[in-house]
Motif scaffolding. Structure first.
Motif, PDB file in Angstrom:
ATOM      1  N   VAL A   1       0.832  -1.204   0.000  1.00 33.85           N
ATOM      2  CA  VAL A   1       0.000   0.000   0.000  1.00 33.85           C
ATOM      3  C   VAL A   1       0.869   1.257   0.000  1.00 33.85           C
ATOM      4  O   VAL A   1       0.681   2.178  -0.820  1.00 33.85           O
ATOM      5  CB  VAL A   1      -0.943  -0.005   1.211  1.00 33.85           C
ATOM      6  CG1 VAL A   1      -1.719   1.306   1.290  1.00 33.85           C
ATOM      7  CG2 VAL A   1      -1.915  -1.186   1.130  1.00 33.85           C
ATOM      8  N   LEU A   2       1.835   1.306   0.910  1.00 33.38           N
ATOM      9  CA  LEU A   2       2.651   2.518   1.044  1.00 33.38           C
ATOM     10  C   LEU A   2       3.555   2.739  -0.162  1.00 33.38           C
ATOM     11  O   LEU A   2       3.742   3.888  -0.607  1.00 33.38           O
ATOM     12  CB  LEU A   2       3.492   2.436   2.320  1.00 33.38           C
ATOM     13  CG  LEU A   2       2.709   2.451   3.638  1.00 33.38           C
ATOM     14  CD1 LEU A   2       3.651   2.286   4.826  1.00 33.38           C
ATOM     15  CD2 LEU A   2       1.908   3.740   3.774  1.00 33.38           C
ATOM     16  N   THR A   3       4.121   1.663  -0.707  1.00 34.63           N
ATOM     17  CA  THR A   3       5.025   1.848  -1.843  1.00 34.63           C
ATOM     18  C   THR A   3       4.259   2.282  -3.091  1.00 34.63           C
ATOM     19  O   THR A   3       4.799   2.997  -3.942  1.00 34.63           O
ATOM     20  CB  THR A   3       5.811   0.556  -2.125  1.00 34.63           C
ATOM     21  OG1 THR A   3       6.956   0.852  -2.929  1.00 34.63           O
ATOM     22  CG2 THR A   3       4.968  -0.483  -2.857  1.00 34.63           C
ATOM     23  N   THR A   4       2.987   1.896  -3.212  1.00 31.93           N
ATOM     24  CA  THR A   4       2.169   2.367  -4.326  1.00 31.93           C
ATOM     25  C   THR A   4       1.949   3.875  -4.223  1.00 31.93           C
ATOM     26  O   THR A   4       2.053   4.602  -5.225  1.00 31.93           O
ATOM     27  CB  THR A   4       0.820   1.636  -4.342  1.00 31.93           C
ATOM     28  OG1 THR A   4       1.043   0.217  -4.447  1.00 31.93           O
ATOM     29  CG2 THR A   4      -0.027   2.098  -5.519  1.00 31.93           C
TER      30      THR A   4
ATOM     31  N   TYR B   1      18.306   1.274   9.620  1.00 28.47           N
ATOM     32  CA  TYR B   1      18.170   0.682  10.964  1.00 28.47           C
ATOM     33  C   TYR B   1      19.224   1.230  11.922  1.00 28.47           C
ATOM     34  O   TYR B   1      18.894   1.748  12.999  1.00 28.47           O
ATOM     35  CB  TYR B   1      18.283  -0.833  10.860  1.00 28.47           C
ATOM     36  CG  TYR B   1      18.125  -1.553  12.180  1.00 28.47           C
ATOM     37  CD1 TYR B   1      16.935  -1.458  12.904  1.00 28.47           C
ATOM     38  CD2 TYR B   1      19.149  -2.329  12.704  1.00 28.47           C
ATOM     39  CE1 TYR B   1      16.780  -2.112  14.120  1.00 28.47           C
ATOM     40  CE2 TYR B   1      19.010  -2.990  13.908  1.00 28.47           C
ATOM     41  CZ  TYR B   1      17.814  -2.882  14.613  1.00 28.47           C
ATOM     42  OH  TYR B   1      17.667  -3.516  15.812  1.00 28.47           O
ATOM     43  N   PHE B   2      20.502   1.128  11.529  1.00 26.53           N
ATOM     44  CA  PHE B   2      21.572   1.531  12.434  1.00 26.53           C
ATOM     45  C   PHE B   2      21.833   3.041  12.416  1.00 26.53           C
ATOM     46  O   PHE B   2      22.186   3.619  13.445  1.00 26.53           O
ATOM     47  CB  PHE B   2      22.870   0.790  12.080  1.00 26.53           C
ATOM     48  CG  PHE B   2      22.802  -0.691  12.302  1.00 26.53           C
ATOM     49  CD1 PHE B   2      22.840  -1.230  13.584  1.00 26.53           C
ATOM     50  CD2 PHE B   2      22.670  -1.562  11.234  1.00 26.53           C
ATOM     51  CE1 PHE B   2      22.771  -2.592  13.798  1.00 26.53           C
ATOM     52  CE2 PHE B   2      22.616  -2.932  11.433  1.00 26.53           C
ATOM     53  CZ  PHE B   2      22.656  -3.447  12.716  1.00 26.53           C
TER      54      PHE B   2
ATOM     55  N   LEU C   1      10.120  -1.840   6.938  1.00 24.02           N
ATOM     56  CA  LEU C   1       9.023  -1.285   6.155  1.00 24.02           C
ATOM     57  C   LEU C   1       9.471  -0.056   5.375  1.00 24.02           C
ATOM     58  O   LEU C   1       9.191   0.079   4.179  1.00 24.02           O
ATOM     59  CB  LEU C   1       7.852  -0.940   7.076  1.00 24.02           C
ATOM     60  CG  LEU C   1       6.600  -0.372   6.410  1.00 24.02           C
ATOM     61  CD1 LEU C   1       6.009  -1.387   5.443  1.00 24.02           C
ATOM     62  CD2 LEU C   1       5.567   0.036   7.459  1.00 24.02           C
ATOM     63  N   MET C   2      10.194   0.852   6.033  1.00 25.08           N
ATOM     64  CA  MET C   2      10.660   2.050   5.352  1.00 25.08           C
ATOM     65  C   MET C   2      11.642   1.700   4.236  1.00 25.08           C
ATOM     66  O   MET C   2      11.606   2.295   3.144  1.00 25.08           O
ATOM     67  CB  MET C   2      11.315   2.998   6.350  1.00 25.08           C
ATOM     68  CG  MET C   2      10.342   3.665   7.304  1.00 25.08           C
ATOM     69  SD  MET C   2       9.102   4.696   6.470  1.00 25.08           S
ATOM     70  CE  MET C   2       7.685   3.562   6.464  1.00 25.08           C
ATOM     71  N   GLY C   3      12.512   0.739   4.487  1.00 28.54           N
ATOM     72  CA  GLY C   3      13.473   0.339   3.464  1.00 28.54           C
ATOM     73  C   GLY C   3      12.791  -0.239   2.236  1.00 28.54           C
ATOM     74  O   GLY C   3      13.110   0.132   1.090  1.00 28.54           O
TER      75      GLY C   3
END
Length: 390
Positions: A98-101, A142-143, A263-265
């Motif tokens: 959903v978010l990447t769309t 992440y890091f 998710l963000m990646g």
């Protein structure tokens, strides 16, 4: 003689159709024999080590806990652990799709924007994401970003959103007394809107009359839930925000650092590819149609919404399927940042049980089923949006 049995037999074996069928049958028999040899060899090797191809080991106690997602105690079985891994993967894949769309669609439109600054900023984002490995991006997010956020005591609050190195908290919807009534009537409104949209669309296609199917469907979708919400004595849903109590956050919905970074990646990486797909789809629309729409007095937003995007999506959907499949399969890189998804849990089960063949077969079957499900859904959408007569 012309009709002798030997001549008929010779013509039979020289027939091109017979040779093709015979070759296919021979290939299938050889493949079956090779597969039987492989399975027999595998059984012999497993028997020599006291192992088998049985899946009964899934009923044994796992001996490890999972705190991500639905979670599992140490007393749970391997099968329960595998189910939690599947749910964790589905959680990140569905949210990611959903978010990447949304990200890809907005970035694709921005790539052809007349605004120089916006266009080049998005181009830099697309080039960086497309030309660096996803695993490296996950490590950086992440890091270098999530774990670099402040502690809970010094947390960042952006309205209802709370950011900390311990995770991200968003408001959690809590059903109230009137929620069942509101949900039931809203579901009925969805069905009515679908029927209304379909009937008015067919009427427009049949008569040429402007019936505005999307407008009427949206009116039903908005008016019914809103009216019921206002008519109820108490709001059917309330939002519970997170608050700090002592050394921990209470309430709200927590996204763990691993889940949020993964998710963000996935969203940023896949969204960059989708952005170029959307840009190519928009540029594929004939320029004459844009000029004709503008000559009718339509605004740029109306031209984009009514003329450009419907045609661009017909071009963009086939390559979009590949990107959605890539997102689902790339989610297995979650093991690199410690998110317990399907692949990470399967590796733990393999190490604990020693049943490598069964675990890998189950893992491959699950990813295959997920990919086929995404492909079937997107191919159905592609057929629905295809130009009639093509």
């Amino acid at each position: 003689m012309e009709g002798s049995p030997s001549r008929r037999l010779t013509r039979f074996w020289r027939d091109d159709r017979v040779l093709k069928i015979a070759g296919q049958v021979a290939f299938v028999l050889l493949a079956a024999a090779f597969a039987a040899w492989l399975i027999g060899n595998l059984n012999d090797a497993l028997n020599a080590r006291g192992l088998s191809l049985s899946f009964s080991f899934l009923r044994r106690t796992a001996g490890f806990a999972i705190t991500e997602g639905a979670g599992m105690e140490r007393t749970g079985t391997f099968w329960r652990a595998y189910q939690v891994g599947v749910l964790n993967s589905l959680n990140v894949v569905l949210a990611g799709l959903v978010l990447t769309t949304i990200v890809g669609l907005l970035a694709g439109v921005a790539l052809i924007s007349p605004n120089w600054l916006l266009r080049n900023m998005v181009r830099v984002y697309v080039e960086i994401m497309r030309n660096t490995p996803l695993l490296v991006q996950l490590f950086f997010i992440y890091f270098g970003v999530v774990l670099a956020l402040p502690s809970l005591q010094n947390r960042i609050e952006l309205g209802p959103l709370t950011l900390s190195q311990r995770g991200v908290w968003i408001p959690r919807p809590v059903p109230q007394a009137g929620f069942p009534v509101w949900a039931s009537l809203s579901a009925m409104a969805v069905l009515v809107a679908v029927v209304m949209y379909t009937r008015r669309l067919r009427r427009r296609q049949r008569t040429g009359e402007e019936t505005r199917p999307a407008l009427w469907a949206a009116l039903v979708l908005i008016a019914v839930p809103l009216t019921v919400w206002l008519a109820l004595p108490q709001a059917p849903l309330s939002l519970e925000s997170a608050t700090l109590e002592g050394l921990r956050m209470v309430g709200g919905l927590r996204l763990t650092p691993e889940y949020f970074a993964l998710l963000m990646g996935l969203v940023l990486y896949t969204g960059a590819f989708i952005a170029d797909i959307v840009r190519a789809g928009i540029l594929a629309v004939p320029h004459g149609q844009l000029e004709a729409a503008r000559s009718l007095g339509l605004s740029e937003a109306s031209v984009l919404r009514l003329v450009v995007m419907p045609q661009a999506m017909r071009v963009a959907i086939p390559p979009l399927i590949n990107q959605y499949l890539n997102l689902a399969k790339n989610s297995s890189l979650a093991i690199g940042i410690g998110y317990l998804d399907l692949y990470a849990v399967s590796q733990i089960i393999f190490n604990q049980s020693g049943q490598a063949v069964q675990v890998i077969a189950l893992l491959m079957a699950t990813y295959l089923a997920l990919s086929l499900l995404i492909s079937l859904l997107m191919n159905w959408i592609n057929r629905r949006m295809a130009t009639p007569g093509r």
